[in-house]
Write a protein that holds these residues in place. Structure first.
Motif, PDB file in Angstrom:
ATOM      1  N   PHE A  62       0.837  -1.201   0.000  1.00  0.00           N
ATOM      2  CA  PHE A  62       0.000   0.000   0.000  1.00  0.00           C
ATOM      3  C   PHE A  62       0.872   1.251   0.000  1.00  0.00           C
ATOM      4  CE2 PHE A  62      -1.778   3.533   2.364  1.00  0.00           C
ATOM      5  CZ  PHE A  62      -2.921   3.802   1.618  1.00  0.00           C
ATOM      6  N   VAL A  63       1.869   1.293   0.864  1.00  0.00           N
ATOM      7  CA  VAL A  63       2.757   2.453   0.944  1.00  0.00           C
ATOM      8  C   VAL A  63       3.490   2.648  -0.377  1.00  0.00           C
ATOM      9  CG1 VAL A  63       4.840   3.352   2.064  1.00  0.00           C
ATOM     10  CG2 VAL A  63       2.997   2.371   3.454  1.00  0.00           C
ATOM     11  N   ARG A  64       3.941   1.556  -0.972  1.00  0.00           N
ATOM     12  CA  ARG A  64       4.640   1.659  -2.253  1.00  0.00           C
ATOM     13  C   ARG A  64       3.709   2.186  -3.346  1.00  0.00           C
ATOM     14  NH1 ARG A  64       7.689  -3.637  -4.432  1.00  0.00           N
ATOM     15  NH2 ARG A  64       5.555  -4.353  -4.873  1.00  0.00           N
ATOM     16  N   ALA A  65       2.481   1.694  -3.368  1.00  0.00           N
ATOM     17  CA  ALA A  65       1.516   2.153  -4.371  1.00  0.00           C
ATOM     18  C   ALA A  65       1.212   3.634  -4.203  1.00  0.00           C
ATOM     19  CB  ALA A  65       0.233   1.338  -4.262  1.00  0.00           C
ATOM     20  N   LEU A  66       1.001   4.064  -2.982  1.00  0.00           N
ATOM     21  CA  LEU A  66       0.721   5.475  -2.721  1.00  0.00           C
ATOM     22  C   LEU A  66       1.902   6.342  -3.131  1.00  0.00           C
ATOM     23  CD1 LEU A  66      -1.045   7.725  -1.544  1.00  0.00           C
ATOM     24  CD2 LEU A  66      -0.206   7.091   0.736  1.00  0.00           C
ATOM     25  N   SER A  67       3.105   5.868  -2.883  1.00  0.00           N
ATOM     26  CA  SER A  67       4.304   6.626  -3.241  1.00  0.00           C
ATOM     27  C   SER A  67       4.465   6.713  -4.754  1.00  0.00           C
ATOM     28  CB  SER A  67       5.542   5.980  -2.607  1.00  0.00           C
ATOM     29  OG  SER A  67       5.443   5.963  -1.196  1.00  0.00           O
ATOM     30  N   TYR A  68       4.254   5.608  -5.451  1.00  0.00           N
ATOM     31  CA  TYR A  68       4.360   5.652  -6.908  1.00  0.00           C
ATOM     32  C   TYR A  68       3.261   6.503  -7.529  1.00  0.00           C
ATOM     33  CZ  TYR A  68       8.307   2.613  -7.856  1.00  0.00           C
ATOM     34  OH  TYR A  68       9.583   2.104  -7.961  1.00  0.00           O
ATOM     35  N   ILE A  85       8.461   6.957 -15.193  1.00  0.00           N
ATOM     36  CA  ILE A  85       9.527   7.060 -14.200  1.00  0.00           C
ATOM     37  C   ILE A  85      10.129   5.678 -13.984  1.00  0.00           C
ATOM     38  CG2 ILE A  85       8.541   9.066 -13.010  1.00  0.00           C
ATOM     39  CD1 ILE A  85       7.291   7.127 -11.004  1.00  0.00           C
ATOM     40  N   PRO A  86      11.324   5.594 -13.411  1.00  0.00           N
ATOM     41  CA  PRO A  86      11.891   4.280 -13.100  1.00  0.00           C
ATOM     42  C   PRO A  86      11.019   3.539 -12.092  1.00  0.00           C
ATOM     43  CG  PRO A  86      13.603   5.953 -13.076  1.00  0.00           C
ATOM     44  CD  PRO A  86      12.296   6.685 -13.153  1.00  0.00           C
ATOM     45  N   LEU A  87      10.799   2.279 -12.331  1.00  0.00           N
ATOM     46  CA  LEU A  87       9.958   1.454 -11.474  1.00  0.00           C
ATOM     47  C   LEU A  87      10.861   0.505 -10.699  1.00  0.00           C
ATOM     48  CD1 LEU A  87       6.927   0.999 -10.875  1.00  0.00           C
ATOM     49  CD2 LEU A  87       6.900  -0.686 -12.725  1.00  0.00           C
ATOM     50  N   ARG A  88      11.128   0.853  -9.465  1.00  0.00           N
ATOM     51  CA  ARG A  88      12.050   0.079  -8.630  1.00  0.00           C
ATOM     52  C   ARG A  88      11.246  -0.810  -7.689  1.00  0.00           C
ATOM     53  NH1 ARG A  88      17.230   1.912  -9.182  1.00  0.00           N
ATOM     54  NH2 ARG A  88      17.440   3.913 -10.257  1.00  0.00           N
ATOM     55  N   LEU A  89      11.453  -2.110  -7.794  1.00  0.00           N
ATOM     56  CA  LEU A  89      10.659  -3.067  -7.028  1.00  0.00           C
ATOM     57  C   LEU A  89      11.516  -3.960  -6.141  1.00  0.00           C
ATOM     58  CD1 LEU A  89       8.158  -4.086  -9.856  1.00  0.00           C
ATOM     59  CD2 LEU A  89       7.828  -2.379  -8.038  1.00  0.00           C
ATOM     60  N   SER A  90      12.798  -3.670  -6.043  1.00  0.00           N
ATOM     61  CA  SER A  90      13.699  -4.394  -5.148  1.00  0.00           C
ATOM     62  C   SER A  90      14.436  -3.387  -4.286  1.00  0.00           C
ATOM     63  CB  SER A  90      14.708  -5.235  -5.936  1.00  0.00           C
ATOM     64  OG  SER A  90      14.041  -6.202  -6.717  1.00  0.00           O
ATOM     65  N   GLY A  91      14.698  -3.766  -3.044  1.00  0.00           N
ATOM     66  CA  GLY A  91      15.391  -2.867  -2.135  1.00  0.00           C
ATOM     67  C   GLY A  91      16.831  -2.648  -2.543  1.00  0.00           C
ATOM     68  N   GLN A  92      17.318  -1.425  -2.342  1.00  0.00           N
ATOM     69  CA  GLN A  92      18.700  -1.081  -2.675  1.00  0.00           C
ATOM     70  C   GLN A  92      19.473  -0.744  -1.412  1.00  0.00           C
ATOM     71  OE1 GLN A  92      17.550   1.833  -6.114  1.00  0.00           O
ATOM     72  NE2 GLN A  92      19.691   1.236  -6.413  1.00  0.00           N
ATOM     73  N   MET A  93      20.624  -1.403  -1.260  1.00  0.00           N
ATOM     74  CA  MET A  93      21.518  -1.097  -0.154  1.00  0.00           C
ATOM     75  C   MET A  93      22.897  -0.712  -0.657  1.00  0.00           C
ATOM     76  SD  MET A  93      20.309  -4.026   2.580  1.00  0.00           S
ATOM     77  CE  MET A  93      21.491  -3.506   3.821  1.00  0.00           C
ATOM     78  N   LEU A 144      18.542   2.591 -14.247  1.00  0.00           N
ATOM     79  CA  LEU A 144      17.248   1.985 -14.524  1.00  0.00           C
ATOM     80  C   LEU A 144      16.460   2.908 -15.437  1.00  0.00           C
ATOM     81  CD1 LEU A 144      15.436  -0.463 -13.845  1.00  0.00           C
ATOM     82  CD2 LEU A 144      14.434   0.918 -12.018  1.00  0.00           C
ATOM     83  N   GLN A 145      16.011   2.374 -16.550  1.00  0.00           N
ATOM     84  CA  GLN A 145      15.265   3.180 -17.507  1.00  0.00           C
ATOM     85  C   GLN A 145      13.863   3.492 -16.987  1.00  0.00           C
ATOM     86  OE1 GLN A 145      15.297   0.926 -21.147  1.00  0.00           O
ATOM     87  NE2 GLN A 145      17.390   1.541 -21.679  1.00  0.00           N
ATOM     88  N   LYS A 146      13.255   4.483 -17.620  1.00  0.00           N
ATOM     89  CA  LYS A 146      11.874   4.814 -17.284  1.00  0.00           C
ATOM     90  C   LYS A 146      10.944   3.706 -17.753  1.00  0.00           C
ATOM     91  CE  LYS A 146      12.454   9.820 -18.004  1.00  0.00           C
ATOM     92  NZ  LYS A 146      11.977  10.962 -18.830  1.00  0.00           N
ATOM     93  N   SER A 147       9.998   3.354 -16.907  1.00  0.00           N
ATOM     94  CA  SER A 147       8.864   2.551 -17.350  1.00  0.00           C
ATOM     95  C   SER A 147       7.833   3.491 -17.959  1.00  0.00           C
ATOM     96  CB  SER A 147       8.254   1.796 -16.175  1.00  0.00           C
ATOM     97  OG  SER A 147       9.166   0.859 -15.643  1.00  0.00           O
ATOM     98  N   THR A 148       6.928   2.957 -18.738  1.00  0.00           N
ATOM     99  CA  THR A 148       5.878   3.808 -19.271  1.00  0.00           C
ATOM    100  C   THR A 148       4.903   4.180 -18.161  1.00  0.00           C
ATOM    101  OG1 THR A 148       4.380   1.995 -19.843  1.00  0.00           O
ATOM    102  CG2 THR A 148       6.018   2.635 -21.505  1.00  0.00           C
ATOM    103  N   ASN A 175      21.676   8.281 -12.382  1.00  0.00           N
ATOM    104  CA  ASN A 175      21.096   7.191 -13.168  1.00  0.00           C
ATOM    105  C   ASN A 175      21.499   7.364 -14.631  1.00  0.00           C
ATOM    106  OD1 ASN A 175      19.501   5.314 -14.493  1.00  0.00           O
ATOM    107  ND2 ASN A 175      17.610   5.856 -13.427  1.00  0.00           N
ATOM    108  N   ASN A 176      22.471   6.589 -15.066  1.00  0.00           N
ATOM    109  CA  ASN A 176      22.980   6.735 -16.431  1.00  0.00           C
ATOM    110  C   ASN A 176      22.101   6.080 -17.482  1.00  0.00           C
ATOM    111  OD1 ASN A 176      23.492   4.022 -16.036  1.00  0.00           O
ATOM    112  ND2 ASN A 176      25.724   4.255 -15.827  1.00  0.00           N
ATOM    113  N   SER A 177      20.952   5.537 -17.078  1.00  0.00           N
ATOM    114  CA  SER A 177      20.030   4.928 -18.035  1.00  0.00           C
ATOM    115  C   SER A 177      18.894   5.859 -18.429  1.00  0.00           C
ATOM    116  CB  SER A 177      19.455   3.624 -17.458  1.00  0.00           C
ATOM    117  OG  SER A 177      20.481   2.657 -17.296  1.00  0.00           O
ATOM    118  N   LEU A 178      18.862   7.031 -17.849  1.00  0.00           N
ATOM    119  CA  LEU A 178      17.809   7.973 -18.210  1.00  0.00           C
ATOM    120  C   LEU A 178      18.141   8.688 -19.515  1.00  0.00           C
ATOM    121  CD1 LEU A 178      16.873   9.588 -14.789  1.00  0.00           C
ATOM    122  CD2 LEU A 178      15.617   7.859 -16.070  1.00  0.00           C
TER     123      LEU A 178
END
Length: 482
Positions: free
Chosen positions: A155-161, A182-190, A197-201, A479-482
């Motif tokens: 829910f928090v992720r959906a609201l943020s996106y 925008i980039p769609l990040r679905l895994s945690g980054q440490m 990461l390229q933009k998703s539609t 982000n060098n993929s943008l």
């Protein structure tokens, strides 16, 4: 590496906030030594963060803490949404209090381009880390709690996106989401390994938002043990209410109606029959003056002395105390249909410099910030009904909201007799009901309307680049993929 629970997640948030989501530039923008060597408070090894139920719950609570950051749903995000529209006049020309957003002069280097981006992606990362961590440590909490916590994270992720895509992406109805989003990040980054990461539609982002909300609805509880928790943590009706907003933004009116009918009774007085018994309060002043946790408040950002938002990101400061933004007399405040007998007009004050919104008037800025209210669900339903030809139902729902605050008001036939007229009337009602609650910008964009001129700020058409926010320089650099 040994660090503290608080320090560990402070590191995640600060890294993301310093340069949006790209981690490669963080250590040049922030103090690496300070971040990686926090003061020991309750020392916990990083690999033990998921070792006990209380530590897992602490991470869940951290998601809501991130949501109510001053740059996000605790203040600035809502303010930027409101001041882009036509109902507020800027008085101080201060770029740190939203002037670029108000004046439509945001560029990639503007503070206003960065704040929502960085805080939303920081919150998304915390959600992803929690989901990943629970998957990797499946036996720390019960299966029931694990399902609930993952649902809360989604829910928090959906609201943020949703917050991100409605700022930085073209409106879905413009081309059914075919535009770059925008980039769609679905895994945690440490680490900085996955910066690129390229933009998703736009459509792909909305698909993920709805997937998260459907799964959240399935996994969330019907209710909690107190009105406070029912207002400040996500439950099934919270996910449903947000879906009505998302589907309305996408122009999927049949879906809005389908979701709304889960929590809106067939006839007045409207009330949710399952889960929390959401309904309008007899007085709108209840929500902003006496009871922040009534059944009308579906989801709000709670504020306490230790975590309140003050200064340049506080809604109370911006709209009231410091008088940064006055109500535009040519905007909704001066509209003849908003009568002096309307109780909502008592939440303003006037002095020699102008008229100011007083929805948020706690002397220490401890007002709860509304994110989802039952009144919005009713008006979402009303608009969808009007757009699909059910004018009678739309008028009933609209009247429930208006007559709560102005019981003697009757809509003239010209305002409700056609679908087009009724939709315009509902949009007008939204400007009155949700003034200062962060819905105006998206109401304009999701209908592909021109952002009206106000004061010295020009109008902005859907064809102009200023119609949406630019991706901030910090993300472009990282982000060098943008």
């Amino acid at each position: 590496m040994k660090t503290t629970y608080k320090g560990l997640f402070k590191t995640y948030i600060l890294r993301l906030s310093c340069m949006a989501v790209g981690l490669s530039t963080v250590l040049t923008a922030c103090d690496e030594k300070e971040l990686l060597n926090p003061l020991p408070e309750t020392s916990v090894q990083a690999d033990l963060v998921f070792s006990t139920p209380s530590r897992v719950l602490g991470q869940v609570n951290g998601l809501y803490k991130a949501l109510k950051h001053g740059n996000f749903l605790g203040g600035r995000y809502l303010m930027l949404n409101d001041i882009r529209g036509e109902d507020f006049l800027n008085r101080l020309n201060n770029i740190f209090t939203g002037y670029d957003a108000w004046n439509h002069t945001i560029n990639s280097g503007s503070n206003d381009a960065l704040t929502t981006w960085s805080s939303a992606y920081a919150t998304i990362n915390l959600s992803n880390l929690l989901i990943d961590g629970l998957a990797a440590n499946p036996d720390v909490v019960t299966a029931e709690l694990k399902a609930q916590y993952i649902a809360e994270a989604k829910f928090v992720r959906a609201l943020s996106y949703y917050s991100l895509i409605t700022f930085y992406g073209q409106p879905y109805i413009k081309d059914q989401g075919a535009s770059a989003g925008i980039p769609l990040r679905l895994s945690g980054q440490m680490t900085s390994d996955n910066n690129g990461l390229q933009k998703s539609t736009v459509a792909e982002v909305y698909t993920q938002i709805l997937k998260d909300l459907d799964e959240a609805e399935a996994g969330l509880p019907l209710s909690y043990s107190s009105a406070l928790l029912n207002t400040t943590r996500a439950h099934k009706n919270t996910a449903i209410a947000l879906k009505t907003r998302v589907y309305l933004t996408m122009g999927m009116n049949d879906k809005v109606i389908q979701e709304a009918q889960k929590i809106v009774s067939p006839a007045a007085p409207y009330r949710a029959s399952a889960g929390v018994a959401h309904q309008l309060q007899p007085s709108i002043l209840t929500i902003f003056r006496s009871d922040y946790t009534s059944t009308e408040s579906i989801f709000s950002m709670p504020m306490a002395a230790l975590d309140y938002v003050s200064g340049q990101s506080s809604l109370g400061y911006e709209f009231n105390t410091n008088q940064e933004y006055s109500l535009n007399p040519q905007g909704i405040f001066g509209n003849a249909t908003w009568r002096s007998t309307d109780e909502r007009k008592t939440m303003v004050r006037t002095n020699s410099s102008g008229t100011y919104l007083t929805k948020y008037m706690h002397p220490n800025f401890l007002d709860y910030i509304p994110v989802l209210r039952y009144a919005e669900v009713l008006l979402n339903y009303a608009e969808a009904a009007a757009k699909t030809g059910n004018l009678a139902k739309a008028t009933e729902l609209l009247s429930a909201v208006r007559k709560r605050s102005d019981s003697a008001y009757t809509f003239p036939a010209s305002a409700i007799s056609t679908s087009e007229a009724l939709v315009s009337t509902i949009l007008l009602e939204r400007r009155i009901e949700f003034l200062g609650e962060g819905l105006r910008s998206n109401d304009i964009l999701r209908n592909l309307l021109t952002i009206p001129a106000k004061g010295t700020a020009p109008s902005i058409s859907p064809e102009q680049p200023e119609y949406i926010f630019p991706i901030p320089n910090a993300e472009i650099s990282a982000n060098n993929s943008l």
